[in-house]
Design a protein around this motif. Structure first.
Motif, mmCIF file in Angstrom:
data_model
loop_
_atom_site.group_PDB
_atom_site.id
_atom_site.type_symbol
_atom_site.label_atom_id
_atom_site.label_comp_id
_atom_site.label_asym_id
_atom_site.label_seq_id
_atom_site.Cartn_x
_atom_site.Cartn_y
_atom_site.Cartn_z
ATOM 1 N N LEU A 33 0.800 -1.191 0.070
ATOM 2 C CA LEU A 33 -0.021 -0.006 -0.012
ATOM 3 C C LEU A 33 0.874 1.299 -0.134
ATOM 4 N N TYR A 34 0.439 2.254 -0.882
ATOM 5 C CA TYR A 34 1.066 3.504 -0.617
ATOM 6 C C TYR A 34 0.366 4.810 -0.762
ATOM 7 N N ALA A 35 0.967 5.844 -0.349
ATOM 8 C CA ALA A 35 0.080 7.061 -0.446
ATOM 9 C C ALA A 35 0.825 7.949 -1.187
ATOM 10 N N GLN A 36 -0.036 8.588 -2.198
ATOM 11 C CA GLN A 36 0.398 9.474 -3.260
ATOM 12 C C GLN A 36 -0.511 10.735 -3.320
ATOM 13 N N GLY A 37 -0.194 11.773 -2.766
ATOM 14 C CA GLY A 37 -0.746 13.187 -3.025
ATOM 15 C C GLY A 37 -2.402 12.558 -2.334
ATOM 16 N N GLN A 38 -3.435 12.698 -3.147
ATOM 17 C CA GLN A 38 -4.678 12.428 -2.843
ATOM 18 C C GLN A 38 -5.358 11.191 -2.920
ATOM 19 N N GLN A 39 -4.372 10.102 -2.939
ATOM 20 C CA GLN A 39 -5.036 8.940 -2.984
ATOM 21 C C GLN A 39 -3.837 7.665 -2.372
ATOM 22 N N ILE A 40 -4.544 6.769 -2.157
ATOM 23 C CA ILE A 40 -3.973 5.483 -1.662
ATOM 24 C C ILE A 40 -4.211 4.501 -2.559
ATOM 25 N N GLY A 41 -3.055 3.833 -2.849
ATOM 26 C CA GLY A 41 -2.763 2.963 -3.961
ATOM 27 C C GLY A 41 -2.389 1.566 -3.473
ATOM 28 N N VAL A 42 -2.419 0.500 -4.350
ATOM 29 C CA VAL A 42 -2.167 -0.856 -4.156
ATOM 30 C C VAL A 42 -1.137 -1.189 -5.326
ATOM 31 N N LEU A 43 0.219 -1.719 -4.900
ATOM 32 C CA LEU A 43 0.988 -2.130 -5.858
ATOM 33 C C LEU A 43 1.326 -3.580 -5.452
ATOM 34 N N PRO A 44 0.970 -4.698 -6.683
ATOM 35 C CA PRO A 44 1.180 -5.880 -6.377
ATOM 36 C C PRO A 44 2.566 -6.259 -6.465
ATOM 37 N N LEU A 45 3.361 -7.266 -5.621
ATOM 38 C CA LEU A 45 4.643 -7.591 -5.694
ATOM 39 C C LEU A 45 4.912 -9.097 -6.631
ATOM 40 N N ASN A 46 5.911 -9.005 -7.313
ATOM 41 C CA ASN A 46 6.268 -10.275 -7.802
ATOM 42 C C ASN A 46 7.672 -10.646 -7.048
ATOM 43 N N GLY A 47 7.571 -11.456 -6.204
ATOM 44 C CA GLY A 47 8.731 -11.669 -5.111
ATOM 45 C C GLY A 47 9.284 -10.347 -4.795
ATOM 46 N N THR A 48 10.509 -10.027 -5.152
ATOM 47 C CA THR A 48 11.002 -8.664 -4.768
ATOM 48 C C THR A 48 11.139 -7.461 -5.782
ATOM 49 N N GLN A 49 10.074 -7.787 -6.882
ATOM 50 C CA GLN A 49 9.966 -6.851 -7.841
ATOM 51 C C GLN A 49 8.429 -6.217 -7.557
ATOM 52 N N MET A 50 8.308 -4.998 -8.060
ATOM 53 C CA MET A 50 6.895 -4.391 -8.085
ATOM 54 C C MET A 50 6.303 -4.573 -9.377
ATOM 55 N N ASP A 51 5.064 -4.941 -9.434
ATOM 56 C CA ASP A 51 4.668 -5.307 -10.860
ATOM 57 C C ASP A 51 3.634 -3.750 -11.172
ATOM 58 N N LYS A 52 4.286 -2.764 -11.769
ATOM 59 C CA LYS A 52 3.737 -1.513 -11.884
ATOM 60 C C LYS A 52 2.654 -1.538 -12.882
ATOM 61 N N GLN A 53 2.489 -2.653 -13.633
ATOM 62 C CA GLN A 53 1.312 -2.634 -14.559
ATOM 63 C C GLN A 53 0.076 -3.025 -13.803
ATOM 64 N N ARG A 54 0.164 -3.596 -12.654
ATOM 65 C CA ARG A 54 -1.117 -4.261 -12.030
ATOM 66 C C ARG A 54 -1.370 -3.044 -10.949
ATOM 67 N N SER A 55 -0.765 -1.929 -10.909
ATOM 68 C CA SER A 55 -0.819 -0.869 -9.859
ATOM 69 C C SER A 55 -2.198 -0.356 -9.965
ATOM 70 N N SER A 56 -2.937 -0.118 -8.782
ATOM 71 C CA SER A 56 -4.146 0.479 -8.952
ATOM 72 C C SER A 56 -4.667 1.516 -7.954
ATOM 73 N N VAL A 57 -5.368 2.435 -7.879
ATOM 74 C CA VAL A 57 -5.907 3.330 -6.827
ATOM 75 C C VAL A 57 -7.147 2.616 -6.137
ATOM 76 N N LEU A 58 -6.744 2.603 -4.862
ATOM 77 C CA LEU A 58 -7.578 1.847 -3.851
ATOM 78 C C LEU A 58 -8.551 3.154 -3.450
ATOM 79 N N LEU A 59 -8.192 4.294 -2.883
ATOM 80 C CA LEU A 59 -9.033 5.171 -2.514
ATOM 81 C C LEU A 59 -8.596 6.522 -3.246
ATOM 82 N N ALA A 60 -9.384 7.209 -3.853
ATOM 83 C CA ALA A 60 -9.226 8.510 -4.223
ATOM 84 C C ALA A 60 -9.930 9.570 -3.323
#
Length: 91
Positions: A19-46
């Motif tokens: 989970l991460y906070a960025q400005g006016q949103q909280i997002g979720v970033l799936p992990l693939n082992g120790t790598q971030m899967d940026k293609q599947r990142s999504s906004v959880l709360l705007a």
């Protein structure tokens, strides 16, 4: 040269997300082992008009908590569909 994995660190299990906070949103970033899967990142709360910092997740209650600097509040929201964010402390 790439950094070598530390032998004392175990990669997170499959299905782990960050989970991460960025400005006016909280997002979720799936992990693939120790790598971030940026293609599947999504906004959880705007959260329009907010400045989100200091997030936390309660895995038992399935709720996200955060501090809103703009509103000077501490808030939470359930991850259940249709739930609304609520202010739990207003300074």
């Amino acid at each position: 040269m790439r950094p070598q994995p530390r032998p004392d660190v175990t990669p997170p299990p499959t299905g782990t997300s960050l989970l991460y906070a960025q400005g006016q949103q909280i997002g979720v970033l799936p992990l693939n082992g120790t790598q971030m899967d940026k293609q599947r990142s999504s906004v959880l709360l705007a959260l329009h008009g907010s400045i989100v910092v200091g997030i936390d997740y309660d895995c038992r209650e399935r709720k996200v908590y955060w501090t809103d600097l703009a509103g000077r509040t501490i808030n939470r929201a359930s991850l259940e569909p249709g739930s609304e964010p609520e202010i739990i402390i207003n300074t």
